[in-house]
Motif scaffolding. Structure first.
Motif, PDB file in Angstrom:
ATOM      1  N   LEU A  21       3.320  10.610   9.244  1.00 23.03           N
ATOM      2  CA  LEU A  21       2.512  11.104   8.259  1.00 23.03           C
ATOM      3  C   LEU A  21       2.862  12.568   7.948  1.00 23.03           C
ATOM      4  O   LEU A  21       2.791  12.904   6.801  1.00 23.03           O
ATOM      5  CB  LEU A  21       0.960  11.053   9.081  1.00 23.03           C
ATOM      6  N   ASP A  25       4.433  13.477   4.233  1.00 27.63           N
ATOM      7  CA  ASP A  25       3.138  13.965   3.776  1.00 27.63           C
ATOM      8  C   ASP A  25       2.389  12.705   2.978  1.00 27.63           C
ATOM      9  O   ASP A  25       2.004  12.643   1.793  1.00 27.63           O
ATOM     10  CB  ASP A  25       3.683  14.743   2.694  1.00 27.63           C
ATOM     11  N   ASN A  27      -1.147  10.058   4.139  1.00 29.44           N
ATOM     12  CA  ASN A  27      -2.389   9.999   4.839  1.00 29.44           C
ATOM     13  C   ASN A  27      -2.836   8.740   5.517  1.00 29.44           C
ATOM     14  O   ASN A  27      -3.918   8.588   5.990  1.00 29.44           O
ATOM     15  CB  ASN A  27      -3.470  10.832   4.317  1.00 29.44           C
ATOM     16  N   SER A  43      -4.986   5.298   9.256  1.00 36.09           N
ATOM     17  CA  SER A  43      -5.141   6.537   8.720  1.00 36.09           C
ATOM     18  C   SER A  43      -5.044   7.540   9.436  1.00 36.09           C
ATOM     19  O   SER A  43      -5.134   7.509  10.559  1.00 36.09           O
ATOM     20  CB  SER A  43      -6.612   6.306   7.969  1.00 36.09           C
ATOM     21  N   ALA A  44      -4.750   8.815   8.973  1.00 36.25           N
ATOM     22  CA  ALA A  44      -4.856  10.109   9.527  1.00 36.25           C
ATOM     23  C   ALA A  44      -6.203  10.186  10.068  1.00 36.25           C
ATOM     24  O   ALA A  44      -6.141  10.767  11.408  1.00 36.25           O
ATOM     25  CB  ALA A  44      -4.625  11.041   8.617  1.00 36.25           C
ATOM     26  N   THR A  45      -7.246   9.867   9.657  1.00 39.08           N
ATOM     27  CA  THR A  45      -8.548   9.759  10.365  1.00 39.08           C
ATOM     28  C   THR A  45      -8.483   8.960  11.628  1.00 39.08           C
ATOM     29  O   THR A  45      -9.154   9.437  12.763  1.00 39.08           O
ATOM     30  CB  THR A  45      -9.623   9.284   9.455  1.00 39.08           C
ATOM     31  N   GLU A  92      -7.708   5.909   0.159  1.00 42.33           N
ATOM     32  CA  GLU A  92      -6.769   6.868  -0.702  1.00 42.33           C
ATOM     33  C   GLU A  92      -5.333   5.932  -0.898  1.00 42.33           C
ATOM     34  O   GLU A  92      -4.884   6.330  -1.995  1.00 42.33           O
ATOM     35  CB  GLU A  92      -6.323   7.997   0.135  1.00 42.33           C
TER      36      GLU A  92
END
Length: 196
Positions: A21, A25, A27, A43-45, A92
């Protein structure tokens, strides 16, 4: 869509995904099986939630942290469908799949916004020229078309309620239209009758 997609397998360690990630770059990334069928999305979350969750020596994997079921769009779906799914889900990025649910690409919010980033004046001109004049065979003054941030407001009086429905439906199909406000009326509406 982008067809050069970074993906993970169920057994891919969280540390590898976090590195990807940052390196690329992005997410989020899809998790696929050995035949490239999409199983879920990380996801980054999702990765942030796992920090400190594993015991010392445990290796968390994509299969353990991915969100399932994966929300996907088909390669032949419209951009509008992808935009609506992103909007309702808060995502996203969406994996794009073929008819056998195999990963073929990724569409991002940025990709979708580029399609919808048409000037309001261009959208209004297209609705007036292509729909009001050419499709409905009316004079351009017959329908007032105003556009604000991609939302088209149609006002005026058409001959039938069917013509109103066609005008609204066709306007919804125009690239760049994010919504339609229907203020059209018809000359030949059936009178309202109270149920007996």
């Amino acid at each position: 869509m982008t067809d050069d997609v970074i993906s993970a397998l169920s057994g891919t360690p969280v540390a590898d995904m976090a590195r990807w990630l940052a390196e690329y770059d992005i997410n989020g990334l899809p998790v696929v099986d050995a035949e490239d069928r999409v199983l879920g999305v990380v996801s980054a979350t999702d990765l942030k939630r796992t920090q400190g969750a594993a015991s010392v020596g445990d290796v968390l994997t994509a299969g353990a942290v991915m969100s399932t079921p994966a929300r996907t769009v088909r390669a032949d779906d419209s951009v509008v469908r992808a935009a609506r799914l992103m909007s309702t889900s808060g995502m996203e990025r969406l994996p794009v799949v073929d008819e056998e649910a195999r990963l073929v690409g990724m569409v991002t919010r940025r990709d979708v916004l580029q399609i919808f980033a048409r000037p309001d004046a261009d959208i209004g001109d297209e609705v007036t020229d292509d729909i009001v004049v050419r499709a409905l065979w009316l004079g351009p003054e017959s329908v007032d078309v105003s556009v604000t941030d991609g939302v088209v407001t149609l006002s005026g009086c058409l001959e039938t309620s069917g013509a109103v429905a066609i005008a609204v439906w066709m306007t919804q199909q125009v690239d760049g239209v994010t919504g339609v406000v229907n203020r059209l009326t018809s000359q030949h509406e059936a009178p309202y009758r109270r149920p007996a």
